[in-house]
Design a protein around this motif. Structure first.
Motif, short mmCIF file in Angstrom:
data_model
loop_
_atom_site.label_atom_id
_atom_site.label_comp_id
_atom_site.label_asym_id
_atom_site.label_seq_id
_atom_site.Cartn_x
_atom_site.Cartn_y
_atom_site.Cartn_z
N ILE A 174 0.87 -1.18 0.00
CA ILE A 174 0.00 0.00 0.00
C ILE A 174 0.91 1.23 0.00
N LYS A 233 -6.58 -12.05 -4.55
CA LYS A 233 -7.74 -11.52 -5.28
C LYS A 233 -8.69 -10.80 -4.32
N LEU A 249 -9.46 -3.82 -0.46
CA LEU A 249 -8.75 -2.54 -0.39
C LEU A 249 -9.37 -1.51 -1.32
N GLU A 250 -9.74 -1.92 -2.52
CA GLU A 250 -10.36 -0.99 -3.45
C GLU A 250 -11.73 -0.54 -2.95
N ALA A 251 -12.48 -1.45 -2.32
CA ALA A 251 -13.81 -1.09 -1.80
C ALA A 251 -13.71 -0.10 -0.65
N ASN A 252 -12.57 -0.09 0.05
CA ASN A 252 -12.39 0.81 1.20
C ASN A 252 -11.46 1.98 0.87
N ASN A 253 -11.25 2.22 -0.42
CA ASN A 253 -10.45 3.37 -0.88
C ASN A 253 -9.04 3.37 -0.31
N GLU A 308 -5.34 2.67 -1.33
CA GLU A 308 -4.63 2.57 -2.59
C GLU A 308 -3.51 1.54 -2.52
N ILE A 309 -3.50 0.67 -3.51
CA ILE A 309 -2.41 -0.29 -3.65
C ILE A 309 -1.29 0.39 -4.42
N SER A 310 -0.10 0.35 -3.87
CA SER A 310 1.01 1.07 -4.50
C SER A 310 1.58 0.29 -5.67
N LYS A 346 -7.29 -7.49 -2.77
CA LYS A 346 -7.35 -6.39 -3.74
C LYS A 346 -8.74 -5.79 -3.78
N GLU A 347 -9.76 -6.65 -3.84
CA GLU A 347 -11.14 -6.15 -3.89
C GLU A 347 -11.51 -5.41 -2.62
#
Length: 285
Positions: free
Chosen positions: A195, A261, A267-271, A273-275, A264-265
């Motif tokens: 992240i 998988k 982290l994206e749902a909770n805003n 950011e994956i670095s 990733k979903e």
């Protein structure tokens, strides 16, 4: 002009007599019966071996299913060798081959070849130790020296290992000095992800741990709830976080992919950011 003497000579030379036909027919029937008997002995012998070992698995003298499969393959191989040897020994006298002289000659030849057969004896002894010590069995995923794959067969002399890319490695038992068996104990799936430095690590931890609690219900391969270990590394691409999960043997690859998988979903749902690697250009002016 053809006379009677020429005809008789032709018959004696090229035509099989009734007595010879009788001998040939008798020999053919005997050979056919021996071959049929050998085939039936192998067929029903294999059934007996499988039935006996199946009873052993369920009986008081416990034999693991994986070891039972290995012993079945080995005993079936021994059965085939023994039955065919007996069949050949039974057929040879029909062709007037002296068995006693052959066996005596084989004994003398065996002594002469004894020194040259040391590697064969070593292979066979090593194969028995592999079985009795249960180092690995048919179906196990192993690494033997530089070869890695699934054990397909353990014979008297060789072990066959099929690689994940399809190659079949045939290894002499006497040359097996190092074995890593991946199928005996539970495995650990290790998942690293990044992240950004600007991200809230505590918030990410709370979100991830809440989701990890639900995963064992979805994946029966998980032995326990996956664990969030925290910060693993501070790298140029971001903060590396690590998750581990204890899983059943040889399922770590499947579970690692599933966790990546779903993380990733989440982290994206909770805003969060994956670095990823970025390039920054500076203008000296």
């Amino acid at each position: 002009m053809i006379n009677g003497k020429d005809i008789q000579t032709f018959i004696d030379k090229y035509i099989i007599s009734e007595n010879e036909w009788s001998i040939l027919l008798s020999a053919t029937i005997r050979i056919a019966l021996i071959i049929i008997g050998a085939i039936l002995a192998i067929k029903y012998g294999k059934k007996v071996i499988r039935k006996v070992l199946k009873v052993q698995v369920r009986g008081p003298l416990q034999v693991s299913e994986r070891r039972s499969l290995t012993l079945v393959k080995l005993l079936e191989s021994v059965l085939v060798y023994v039955v065919f040897f007996i069949a050949v020994i039974s057929i040879l006298p029909i062709f007037h081959v002296e068995i006693k002289g052959l066996l005596v000659g084989a004994g003398v030849g065996g002594v002469a070849l004894g020194f040259g057969a040391q590697s064969l004896v070593k292979d066979i002894i090593s194969g028995f130790f592999i079985l009795f010590e249960d180092q690995f069995s048919v179906g196990d995923f192993v690494r033997i020296q530089n070869f890695e794959g699934t054990v397909k067969e353990i014979g008297l002399r060789t072990t066959k290992v099929r690689a994940s890319t399809g190659e079949l490695h045939i290894i002499q038992n006497g040359l097996i000095t190092e074995v890593t068996n991946f199928s005996l104990n539970n495995a650990i799936a290790i998942i690293d992800f990044n992240i950004t430095y600007e991200g809230d690590i505590e918030h990410a931890q709370q979100v991830i741990e809440a989701h990890l609690e639900t995963m064992p219900k979805q994946y029966e391969e998980m032995v326990d709830t996956p664990k969030f270990l925290g910060v693993q590394n501070l790298g140029p691409a971001g903060v590396t976080l690590r998750i581990t999960s204890e899983v059943k043997p040889m399922t770590q690859f499947k579970i690692s992919r599933a966790i990546r998988k779903e993380i990733k979903e989440v982290l994206e749902a909770n805003n969060i950011e994956i670095s990823f690697p970025k390039m920054v250009l500076y203008n000296q002016q």
